[in-house]
Design a protein around this motif. Structure first.
Motif, PDB file in Angstrom:
ATOM      1  N   LEU A  90     -29.310  46.388  34.579  1.00 22.68           N
ATOM      2  CA  LEU A  90     -28.914  47.227  33.566  1.00 22.68           C
ATOM      3  C   LEU A  90     -30.009  47.722  32.604  1.00 22.68           C
ATOM      4  O   LEU A  90     -30.694  47.003  31.719  1.00 22.68           O
ATOM      5  N   HIS A 106     -29.988  42.169  32.201  1.00 24.85           N
ATOM      6  CA  HIS A 106     -29.585  42.766  30.975  1.00 24.85           C
ATOM      7  C   HIS A 106     -31.223  43.387  30.392  1.00 24.85           C
ATOM      8  O   HIS A 106     -31.568  42.540  29.839  1.00 24.85           O
ATOM      9  N   CYS A 107     -31.420  44.681  30.796  1.00 23.47           N
ATOM     10  CA  CYS A 107     -32.572  45.381  30.156  1.00 23.47           C
ATOM     11  C   CYS A 107     -32.567  46.366  29.472  1.00 23.47           C
ATOM     12  O   CYS A 107     -33.293  47.414  29.650  1.00 23.47           O
ATOM     13  N   THR A 108     -31.480  46.332  28.232  1.00 21.09           N
ATOM     14  CA  THR A 108     -31.079  47.682  27.514  1.00 21.09           C
ATOM     15  C   THR A 108     -31.608  47.445  26.221  1.00 21.09           C
ATOM     16  O   THR A 108     -31.185  48.329  25.364  1.00 21.09           O
ATOM     17  N   SER A 168     -28.524  45.917  24.007  1.00 20.97           N
ATOM     18  CA  SER A 168     -28.048  44.696  24.930  1.00 20.97           C
ATOM     19  C   SER A 168     -26.701  43.939  24.321  1.00 20.97           C
ATOM     20  O   SER A 168     -25.844  43.488  24.952  1.00 20.97           O
ATOM     21  N   LEU A 217     -22.653  44.554  25.490  1.00 19.70           N
ATOM     22  CA  LEU A 217     -22.081  43.779  26.511  1.00 19.70           C
ATOM     23  C   LEU A 217     -22.399  42.402  26.231  1.00 19.70           C
ATOM     24  O   LEU A 217     -21.700  41.646  27.020  1.00 19.70           O
ATOM     25  N   LEU A 218     -22.925  42.259  25.324  1.00 21.43           N
ATOM     26  CA  LEU A 218     -23.183  40.671  24.998  1.00 21.43           C
ATOM     27  C   LEU A 218     -22.697  40.665  23.553  1.00 21.43           C
ATOM     28  O   LEU A 218     -23.792  40.355  22.563  1.00 21.43           O
ATOM     29  N   GLU A 248     -26.532  35.729  34.606  1.00 31.28           N
ATOM     30  CA  GLU A 248     -26.583  36.826  33.942  1.00 31.28           C
ATOM     31  C   GLU A 248     -28.163  36.416  33.292  1.00 31.28           C
ATOM     32  O   GLU A 248     -28.468  35.344  32.761  1.00 31.28           O
ATOM     33  N   ILE A 293     -31.597  38.072  31.007  1.00 34.56           N
ATOM     34  CA  ILE A 293     -32.082  38.904  29.753  1.00 34.56           C
ATOM     35  C   ILE A 293     -33.595  39.006  29.571  1.00 34.56           C
ATOM     36  O   ILE A 293     -33.936  37.848  29.553  1.00 34.56           O
ATOM     37  N   SER A 299     -35.443  40.895  26.260  1.00 31.96           N
ATOM     38  CA  SER A 299     -34.981  41.904  25.147  1.00 31.96           C
ATOM     39  C   SER A 299     -35.516  41.486  23.903  1.00 31.96           C
ATOM     40  O   SER A 299     -35.677  40.473  23.785  1.00 31.96           O
TER      41      SER A 299
END
Length: 480
Positions: A46, A261-263, A267, A270-271, A413, A415, A417
């Protein structure tokens, strides 16, 4: 009512300000989509910035069979990486002091060496990608000049440099204090009390990321897709042994073994258990020209420091245009925390940025227009992300950060970030570390210990959040 630092950052807005880095857009990947979403994938990433690129690059490089799709809520690389300052700039002297106070001498040394490794790591990737990417992305080494405009701050930098050289004897002499006359004569900066000159890198990040994404797609067309304008609306975990994750989008669902998760500033959408721990922060950028001013020197970047006010700049080696951002005091940074929208400009920061370069450089301000050039070329905002313990979160998401069952090594999952505005000296190797972790490899020799997302760290962050939650002032202090 929860305060702004713990609110849902949401998805990226649909109408962002126009980043000059993204002109012209890379039409090959801009709005790219598969005719139909893949039904299953080994990995769904993502976010299509430099972290998402790095995770994809290393996973595809290490496996000939792994399947992977990158989803972005907007166009490819339209978020933070496509909106930043264009600098691969480890503020090594200042960062050693910062992290020494937070984590001790040895950890601070490891963090600074990790940040410094990014320019070489990115250049190595570019050499493998080829000359076309090298030419378009403008990745290069530059002299980094910090111009300091008050005596107190200059004295602090002199002390920090002494501490730095003691900790890094192999780097002694690569950063040095320059007096007022030296800044004026060699670097064309006037009115400063003195400065710090060292080494750094610069790039055109959007061209770098989109160019290599296009290459990855061409080389791995049967197992790699880019899905622009495909926001992840939810992630859920089922009892499916093969593809336990379901990623829901407006175009349908993808089932996956792993979700990454790379948003960055988004981030926590959704978390939700990360809200208040990972907090977005808006920053301001601009592009400017001078009637009379610095020569065209794409081999330099600048930081302009007055007390707690920081501005930063790089120069396009082709056009001479100067990309300058910042314009924030600590009060301004605090005001930007919790703001995940890049659809609006920061009026106060912009007002400052439009005047800082003529004031800092020896520039005749009477004639602001140049033939065929605009004094102000463009301005836009971007979304950064600060973490509650001031270092990125890198690793498998533990149960305490999830509202669904946590995974395990074979399916989980993940991450990366929370780069605090310094993604270009953190994201690429954090993405590499994440890819290596996902395939069971040990990265402890080079990834700084505080970056690891462990259950212990998660619990510590949650305790910190509980402690500062009732006081926005204390919460801000923990983030900045």
């Amino acid at each position: 009512m929860p305060h702004r630092l713990v609110q849902d950052p949401g998805l990226p807005v649909a109408n962002p300000t126009t980043s000059h880095w993204q002109i012209p857009p890379n039409q090959e990947v801009l709005n790219i989509q598969s005719p139909n979403l893949p039904e299953t994938r080994d990995v769904v990433v993502l976010g299509s910035g430099i972290t998402g690129l790095s995770v994809s690059w290393w996973l595809l490089k290490d496996s000939d069979s792994l399947s992977l799709s990158v989803l972005d809520a907007r166009e490819i690389c339209s978020g933070a990486t496509g909106r930043n300052g264009g600098r691969i700039n480890c503020t090594a002297v200042q960062d050693f002091e910062k992290y020494r106070r937070l984590y001790g001498h040895d950890v601070a040394v490891k963090i600074v060496r990790f940040e410094l490794a990014h320019l070489d790591a990115i250049q190595t990737m570019i050499r493998e990608a080829g000359s076309e990417i090298a030419q378009s992305s403008d990745v290069r080494a530059v002299d980094a000049i910090v111009a300091i405009f008050d005596e107190k701050t200059l004295g602090e930098f002199e002390t920090m440099l002494e501490n730095f050289e003691s900790a890094f004897p192999d780097l002694k002499g690569q950063w040095r204090i320059v007096d007022r006359e030296g800044l004026t004569q060699k670097y064309n900066i006037t009115n400063a009390k003195g400065g710090l000159v060292g080494r750094a890198g610069a790039a055109w990040p959007y061209r770098l990321v989109t160019g290599i994404f296009a290459q990855l797609r061409a080389k791995n067309e049967h197992r790699f897709t880019l899905e622009a304008n495909t926001p992840a609306l939810s992630v859920s975990r089922t009892l499916d042994d093969n593809y336990p994750y379901t990623v829901a989008t407006p175009r349908g669902i993808i089932k996956a073994k792993h979700v990454v998760h790379c948003t960055e500033g988004h981030s926590a959408h959704l978390l939700p258990h990360l809200r208040g721990i990972l907090v977005p922060r808006r920053g301001q950028m601009s592009v400017q020209n001078f009637a009379i001013g610095p020569p065209r020197l794409g081999s330099r970047s600048w930081s302009i420091v007055t007390g707690d006010l920081l501005d930063y700049a790089t120069q396009d080696p082709r056009t001479g245009e100067i990309f300058v951002g910042g314009g924030e005091t600590n009060v301004g940074k605090a005001a930007g925390l919790g703001n995940s929208s890049d659809a609006e400009q920061d009026f106060l920061a912009l007002s400052h940025l439009f005047g800082v370069l003529p004031a800092a450089f020896k520039v005749d301000q009477r004639d602001h227009e140049v033939a065929d050039k605009k004094r102000i070329v463009a301005s836009w905002t971007g979304t950064m992300c600060n973490s509650l313990d001031k270092v990125p979160l890198v690793g498998m998401l533990p149960q305490s950060f999830l509202n669904r069952p946590a995974g395990q090594q074979s399916s989980a999952e993940w991450i990366s970030s929370g780069y605090g505005g310094y993604g270009m000296v953190n994201a690429f190797l954090c993405g590499k570390a994440l890819a290596k972790m996902m395939t069971g490899q040990d990265v402890s020799s080079w990834l700084p210990e505080p970056y690891y997302l462990t259950q212990e760290r998660a619990e510590r962050l949650q305790r910190t959040l509980q402690r500062v939650f009732s006081s926005e002032k204390e919460h801000i202090k923990s983030l900045l």
